[in-house]
Design a protein around this motif. Structure first.
Motif, PDB file in Angstrom:
ATOM      1  N   ARG A  34       0.844  -1.200   0.000  1.00 51.39           N
ATOM      2  CA  ARG A  34       0.000   0.000   0.000  1.00 51.39           C
ATOM      3  C   ARG A  34       0.877   1.247   0.000  1.00 51.39           C
ATOM      4  O   ARG A  34       1.970   1.252   0.568  1.00 51.39           O
ATOM      5  CB  ARG A  34      -0.909   0.021   1.235  1.00 51.39           C
ATOM      6  N   ILE A  35       0.372   2.311  -0.618  1.00 51.46           N
ATOM      7  CA  ILE A  35       1.086   3.584  -0.623  1.00 51.46           C
ATOM      8  C   ILE A  35       0.078   4.704  -0.389  1.00 51.46           C
ATOM      9  O   ILE A  35      -1.026   4.688  -0.945  1.00 51.46           O
ATOM     10  CB  ILE A  35       1.871   3.794  -1.942  1.00 51.46           C
ATOM     11  N   VAL A  36       0.456   5.668   0.450  1.00 50.85           N
ATOM     12  CA  VAL A  36      -0.451   6.741   0.856  1.00 50.85           C
ATOM     13  C   VAL A  36       0.218   8.094   0.621  1.00 50.85           C
ATOM     14  O   VAL A  36       1.296   8.367   1.157  1.00 50.85           O
ATOM     15  CB  VAL A  36      -0.828   6.621   2.351  1.00 50.85           C
ATOM     16  N   ILE A  47      -2.845   5.490  13.112  1.00 52.96           N
ATOM     17  CA  ILE A  47      -3.588   4.308  12.669  1.00 52.96           C
ATOM     18  C   ILE A  47      -2.644   3.198  12.209  1.00 52.96           C
ATOM     19  O   ILE A  47      -2.937   2.004  12.369  1.00 52.96           O
ATOM     20  CB  ILE A  47      -4.607   4.681  11.567  1.00 52.96           C
ATOM     21  N   CYS A  48      -1.486   3.567  11.645  1.00 50.74           N
ATOM     22  CA  CYS A  48      -0.512   2.543  11.241  1.00 50.74           C
ATOM     23  C   CYS A  48       0.087   1.845  12.456  1.00 50.74           C
ATOM     24  O   CYS A  48       0.327   0.633  12.438  1.00 50.74           O
ATOM     25  CB  CYS A  48       0.589   3.173  10.393  1.00 50.74           C
ATOM     26  N   TYR A 126       6.773  -0.402   7.605  1.00 46.07           N
ATOM     27  CA  TYR A 126       6.081   0.876   7.462  1.00 46.07           C
ATOM     28  C   TYR A 126       7.127   1.958   7.193  1.00 46.07           C
ATOM     29  O   TYR A 126       7.986   2.224   8.036  1.00 46.07           O
ATOM     30  CB  TYR A 126       5.292   1.221   8.727  1.00 46.07           C
ATOM     31  N   PHE A 127       7.065   2.548   6.000  1.00 44.91           N
ATOM     32  CA  PHE A 127       7.933   3.675   5.661  1.00 44.91           C
ATOM     33  C   PHE A 127       7.129   4.953   5.892  1.00 44.91           C
ATOM     34  O   PHE A 127       6.184   5.242   5.157  1.00 44.91           O
ATOM     35  CB  PHE A 127       8.371   3.608   4.198  1.00 44.91           C
ATOM     36  N   ASP A 128       7.499   5.732   6.894  1.00 40.04           N
ATOM     37  CA  ASP A 128       6.751   6.945   7.242  1.00 40.04           C
ATOM     38  C   ASP A 128       7.498   8.178   6.739  1.00 40.04           C
ATOM     39  O   ASP A 128       8.716   8.272   6.881  1.00 40.04           O
ATOM     40  CB  ASP A 128       6.567   7.008   8.760  1.00 40.04           C
ATOM     41  N   ILE A 154       4.109  -4.245   3.055  1.00 38.16           N
ATOM     42  CA  ILE A 154       4.887  -3.028   2.823  1.00 38.16           C
ATOM     43  C   ILE A 154       3.910  -1.864   2.723  1.00 38.16           C
ATOM     44  O   ILE A 154       3.045  -1.841   1.839  1.00 38.16           O
ATOM     45  CB  ILE A 154       5.716  -3.123   1.531  1.00 38.16           C
ATOM     46  N   THR A 155       4.039  -0.916   3.634  1.00 32.88           N
ATOM     47  CA  THR A 155       3.180   0.268   3.639  1.00 32.88           C
ATOM     48  C   THR A 155       4.062   1.506   3.551  1.00 32.88           C
ATOM     49  O   THR A 155       4.961   1.691   4.369  1.00 32.88           O
ATOM     50  CB  THR A 155       2.323   0.323   4.915  1.00 32.88           C
ATOM     51  N   VAL A 156       3.810   2.330   2.547  1.00 33.14           N
ATOM     52  CA  VAL A 156       4.609   3.532   2.313  1.00 33.14           C
ATOM     53  C   VAL A 156       3.686   4.741   2.426  1.00 33.14           C
ATOM     54  O   VAL A 156       2.675   4.817   1.729  1.00 33.14           O
ATOM     55  CB  VAL A 156       5.259   3.516   0.916  1.00 33.14           C
ATOM     56  N   LEU A 157       4.010   5.664   3.305  1.00 28.58           N
ATOM     57  CA  LEU A 157       3.173   6.853   3.446  1.00 28.58           C
ATOM     58  C   LEU A 157       4.029   8.100   3.584  1.00 28.58           C
ATOM     59  O   LEU A 157       5.125   8.056   4.147  1.00 28.58           O
ATOM     60  CB  LEU A 157       2.217   6.726   4.626  1.00 28.58           C
TER      61      LEU A 157
END
Length: 426
Positions: A34-36, A47-48, A126-128, A154-157
């Protein structure tokens, strides 16, 4: 992994956590990637951290938080510890500012931003604020393989930065395998973000702008707009290479001040430059005075002369600056020098600043807003030559931090022919 009692605590705790519609939609998305692209201050770190903790509790899978700063990574751990104690009533096996270890062996880890020291971990990632990570590509290459063995997510925001870099490439990839979310401040409000006691959305947006005190930065901070610096006189790619400093207490060190005067529409920007033992110039601090009276501005500048060893103060004496310049010059005599912002003077100062950055003979503060100011100036062809200015709009004003730094560097010319300084007396 969880016994019935623990699962009951988690279910009860989740019911007590107030999630907004866009947060619920996000955590219900079970995509592996996911990417935000998001606004600031809309609760995605919150929330992450919650989602990561629930996955660690239920699946026993470790969770890795990689942020643009060590402080931001530790904020994620702070949220995790808060959820455990306040909502779930579950005691961790061990907990610190950087790591939480659960009874099932899962770890939640705030990774250091140094890509040399983040290898050897496995889990969901989680990449913040990934767009703002200076070593994003290297961090990505080192960390992403750590998800494969355990089928981690993998979550990128991030809030947006320049139209380049790993985050921009991921976001604009048309063939991406990532589930995409774009939430600007207006959409966040529409989907449940409170407006802080303001009567209307318009009042709240204006309050955000007043708090930020930087119209140039607002579109990037809150409206999900990437910065286009391809035509910048000094591109962000150059600026980033010399952004290495934190503000300095100075003690009795000699400093040179550059002051660009504003009042109603633009801030007065004050930049202090010192020199280290190797002869490299260093920005020591930046002060922004937004919509302050001239009396407050005069006092603030005078106090700097009392507090620090100010060698010279170069001040814009054009237009609004003339009265403040004359008052300060009468008080501090030849330590205050007025500069007319003629096209010729602006060209000399802009070229000098660029040369310092190109030659890495100056180190800048790690300040994202200042970087936007420095990159906002463009070299524009006119019939009489070139001018150095911003494209004017509601968001982009005069890039005042650029000119205050250029003024502070005026005595340190990088050209053989010294820039002439004309002193004005009352």
């Amino acid at each position: 992994m969880l016994n019935r009692e623990e699962r009951g605590r988690i279910i009860a705790g989740l019911k007590n956590i107030d999630c907004r519609a866009y947060q619920k939609q996000f955590i219900q998305d079970k995509s592996r990637r996911r990417i935000v692209l998001k606004s600031r201050q809309i609760g995605f770190s919150f929330i992450c951290a919650l989602e990561a903790l629930v996955e660690a509790l239920e699946k026993g899978r470790s969770q890795l938080f990689a942020s643009a700063s060590d402080r931001q990574s530790r904020i994620m751990i702070k949220y995790v510890r808060m959820f455990l104690t306040k909502y779930f009533d579950i005691a961790p096996l061990r907990a610190s500012d950087e790591t939480v270890v659960l009874a099932n062996g899962a770890e939640l880890i705030a990774l250091p931003k140094n890509y040399y020291t983040v290898q050897g971990f496995n889990g969901s990632l989680y990449f913040d604020e990934f767009a703002w990570n200076r070593d994003a590509k290297k961090i990505w290459q080192v960390l992403v393989p750590s998800t494969s063995e355990v089928r981690g997510r993998i979550t990128v925001l991030s809030t947006p930065y320049a139209k380049r870099g790993k985050f921009y490439d991921l976001w604009t990839d048309e063939d991406t395998k990532y589930s995409k979310y774009e939430i600007d401040i207006y959409k966040a409000i529409e989907l449940g973000k409170p407006i802080g006691g303001c009567g209307t959305v318009e009042e709240y947006i204006q309050e955000l702008k007043d708090d930020l005190k930087d119209p140039e930065f607002f579109p990037s901070a809150y409206e999900c707009k990437f910065i286009d610096d391809k035509d910048s006189y000094i591109p962000l790619s150059l600026i980033e290479k010399v952004q290495k400093l934190d503000p300095d207490e100075l003690y009795n060190q000699e400093i040179w001040l550059g002051i660009d005067i504003g009042r109603l529409h633009d801030a007065t920007e004050i930049t202090a430059v010192g020199e280290n033992e190797n002869g490299i110039k260093e920005v020591k601090f930046i002060i922004s005075l937004y919509k302050e009276t001239f009396a407050v501005q005069r006092k603030t500048i005078s106090d700097l002369f009392k507090k620090y060893n100010v060698v010279k103060c170069y001040i814009d004496r054009s237009g609004l600056g003339i009265n403040i310049y004359e008052d300060l010059q009468a008080k501090f005599r030849n330590r205050v020098i007025g500069i007319h912002f003629t096209q010729k003077n602006k060209e000399q100062m802009a070229k000098n600043l660029k040369r310092h950055i190109e030659e890495k003979s100056i180190l800048l503060l790690k300040d994202r807003e200042a970087a936007l100011h420095y990159s906002a100036i463009k070299r524009i062809a006119t019939q009489s030559g070139f001018k150095y200015d911003c494209e004017r709009s509601k968001e982009v004003k005069h890039a005042d931090k650029f000119w205050s730094l250029a003024l502070a560097l005026r005595p340190f010319s990088k050209f053989k022919k010294k820039m002439k300084t004309r002193r004005y007396s009352r």
